[in-house]
Design a protein around this motif. Structure first.
Motif, PDB file in Angstrom:
ATOM      1  N   UNK A 294     -35.330  44.150  -5.032  1.00 39.11           N
ATOM      2  CA  UNK A 294     -33.914  44.282  -4.650  1.00 39.11           C
ATOM      3  C   UNK A 294     -33.751  43.890  -3.178  1.00 39.11           C
ATOM      4  N   UNK A 295     -32.550  43.501  -2.806  1.00 39.57           N
ATOM      5  CA  UNK A 295     -32.278  43.124  -1.416  1.00 39.57           C
ATOM      6  C   UNK A 295     -32.182  44.361  -0.526  1.00 39.57           C
ATOM      7  N   UNK A 296     -32.710  44.244   0.697  1.00 33.69           N
ATOM      8  CA  UNK A 296     -32.516  45.295   1.703  1.00 33.69           C
ATOM      9  C   UNK A 296     -31.013  45.440   1.950  1.00 33.69           C
ATOM     10  N   UNK A 297     -30.550  46.694   2.020  1.00 29.38           N
ATOM     11  CA  UNK A 297     -29.114  46.921   2.249  1.00 29.38           C
ATOM     12  C   UNK A 297     -28.833  47.389   3.689  1.00 29.38           C
ATOM     13  N   UNK A 298     -29.874  47.389   4.513  1.00 28.86           N
ATOM     14  CA  UNK A 298     -29.661  47.704   5.933  1.00 28.86           C
ATOM     15  C   UNK A 298     -29.117  49.099   6.181  1.00 28.86           C
ATOM     16  N   UNK A 299     -29.553  50.066   5.364  1.00 35.10           N
ATOM     17  CA  UNK A 299     -28.964  51.409   5.433  1.00 35.10           C
ATOM     18  C   UNK A 299     -29.613  52.301   6.492  1.00 35.10           C
ATOM     19  N   UNK A 300     -30.774  51.859   7.031  1.00 39.27           N
ATOM     20  CA  UNK A 300     -31.526  52.622   8.047  1.00 39.27           C
ATOM     21  C   UNK A 300     -32.145  53.921   7.524  1.00 39.27           C
ATOM     22  N   UNK A 301     -32.166  54.105   6.197  1.00 39.98           N
ATOM     23  CA  UNK A 301     -32.854  55.264   5.608  1.00 39.98           C
ATOM     24  C   UNK A 301     -34.301  55.324   6.124  1.00 39.98           C
ATOM     25  N   UNK A 302     -34.933  54.140   6.252  1.00 40.26           N
ATOM     26  CA  UNK A 302     -36.352  54.102   6.641  1.00 40.26           C
ATOM     27  C   UNK A 302     -36.576  54.499   8.104  1.00 40.26           C
ATOM     28  N   UNK A 303     -35.510  54.580   8.885  1.00 40.60           N
ATOM     29  CA  UNK A 303     -35.664  55.078  10.254  1.00 40.60           C
ATOM     30  C   UNK A 303     -35.924  56.578  10.248  1.00 40.60           C
ATOM     31  N   UNK A 304     -35.155  57.277   9.439  1.00 43.64           N
ATOM     32  CA  UNK A 304     -35.279  58.746   9.377  1.00 43.64           C
ATOM     33  C   UNK A 304     -36.317  59.210   8.359  1.00 43.64           C
ATOM     34  N   UNK A 305     -36.680  58.324   7.435  1.00 44.06           N
ATOM     35  CA  UNK A 305     -37.667  58.660   6.413  1.00 44.06           C
ATOM     36  C   UNK A 305     -38.817  57.667   6.568  1.00 44.06           C
ATOM     37  N   UNK A 306     -39.673  57.947   7.570  1.00 40.94           N
ATOM     38  CA  UNK A 306     -40.733  57.007   7.927  1.00 40.94           C
ATOM     39  C   UNK A 306     -41.621  56.664   6.728  1.00 40.94           C
ATOM     40  N   UNK A 307     -41.800  55.338   6.513  1.00 46.54           N
ATOM     41  CA  UNK A 307     -42.677  54.883   5.429  1.00 46.54           C
ATOM     42  C   UNK A 307     -42.024  54.886   4.068  1.00 46.54           C
ATOM     43  N   UNK A 308     -40.731  55.139   4.037  1.00 43.63           N
ATOM     44  CA  UNK A 308     -40.022  55.198   2.743  1.00 43.63           C
ATOM     45  C   UNK A 308     -38.837  54.253   2.758  1.00 43.63           C
ATOM     46  N   UNK A 309     -38.601  53.629   1.623  1.00 41.75           N
ATOM     47  CA  UNK A 309     -37.395  52.812   1.447  1.00 41.75           C
ATOM     48  C   UNK A 309     -36.485  53.556   0.481  1.00 41.75           C
ATOM     49  N   UNK A 310     -35.183  53.455   0.716  1.00 47.05           N
ATOM     50  CA  UNK A 310     -34.239  54.154  -0.168  1.00 47.05           C
ATOM     51  C   UNK A 310     -34.252  53.555  -1.577  1.00 47.05           C
ATOM     52  N   UNK A 311     -34.657  52.289  -1.658  1.00 45.33           N
ATOM     53  CA  UNK A 311     -34.702  51.625  -2.974  1.00 45.33           C
ATOM     54  C   UNK A 311     -36.037  51.970  -3.627  1.00 45.33           C
TER      55      UNK A 311
END
Ligand SMILES: Cc1cc2nc3c(=O)[nH]c(=O)nc-3n(C[C@H](O)[C@H](O)[C@H](O)COP(=O)(O)O)c2cc1C
Length: 191
Positions: A43-60
């Motif tokens: 899936x395409x990155x949606x630029x949500x910055x979830x990975x900033x607050x959840x280190x090592x994790x993508x929201x997808x």
């Protein structure tokens, strides 16, 4: 040596896949994990910055990046074979690159082993000055995100007129890169 070998063309019967098979065949003594961008779901990155607050994790979750992240982090060498599309990457490969925002945002990369990176890109057009420069520019800033250093880059122009395998100069460079990968003295010693 573990190699993550990425076939980056959206075309499954073109020049790139033949060149990819040529290279992967010659590296067959190694432990190769193949990624064909047409056979994975990214899936395409949606630029949500979830990975900033959840280190090592993508929201997808639950697409193929789950295991590709693991490979990018822990393999010994990442190899990409791809065409040039508008001086850049085909969209499926670009989706994989963009999803590495999760790695870019990591504050602690100590769990990611040092590795090599090699790329072979083909361009249909006759050579022109910026043909591979967009791609090289991306690699300069992207590959440190998974602790990789450039082992070699081969750009083969003119593939709409001359198939890569018929371009002796280009194939000599490809053979040289394969040899360099095989004799790399620090791969396989990652943490
Ligand atoms: C959408 C698209 C954009 C392209 N842009 C470029 C380009 O910027 N520079 C270039 O040299 N060739 C360009 N090409 C030509 C391809 O790099 C060339 O045809 C290559 O052999 C395609 O790889 P394939 O045989 O695996 O499909 C483009 C081709 C496509 C389909």
């Amino acid at each position: 040596m573990k190699i993550l070998a990425i076939m980056g063309s959206n075309n499954e019967t073109g020049n790139t896949i033949r060149l990819y098979d040529y290279i992967v065949d010659r590296l067959s003594g190694e432990e190769i994990t193949k990624v064909d961008v047409n056979k994975v779901r990214i899936e395409a990155c949606i630029g949500c910055d979830y990975c900033l607050d959840h280190q090592g994790e993508c929201i997808i979750k639950n697409d193929d990046m789950e295991w590709i992240y693991n490979e990018l982090e822990h393999t010994d060498l990442v190899l990409i074979v791809s065409p040039v599309y508008f001086t850049s990457f085909p969209s499926r490969l670009k989706a994989l690159i963009d999803r590495c925002q999760m790695l870019y945002n990591l504050k602690d990369r100590s769990g990611i082993n040092h590795k090599g990176f090699a790329a072979v890109h083909i361009g249909g057009s006759r050579p022109y000055p910026q043909q591979f420069e967009g791609i090289k520019g991306v690699y300069k800033y992207w590959i440190p995100d998974f602790n990789a250093e450039m082992v070699g880059f081969v750009g083969i122009p003119g593939t709409d007129a001359v198939k890569p395998e018929e371009n002796s100069e280009g194939m000599a460079e490809v053979d040289g890169l394969i040899e360099k990968i095989k004799t790399g003295d620090y791969y396989g010693k990652g943490n």
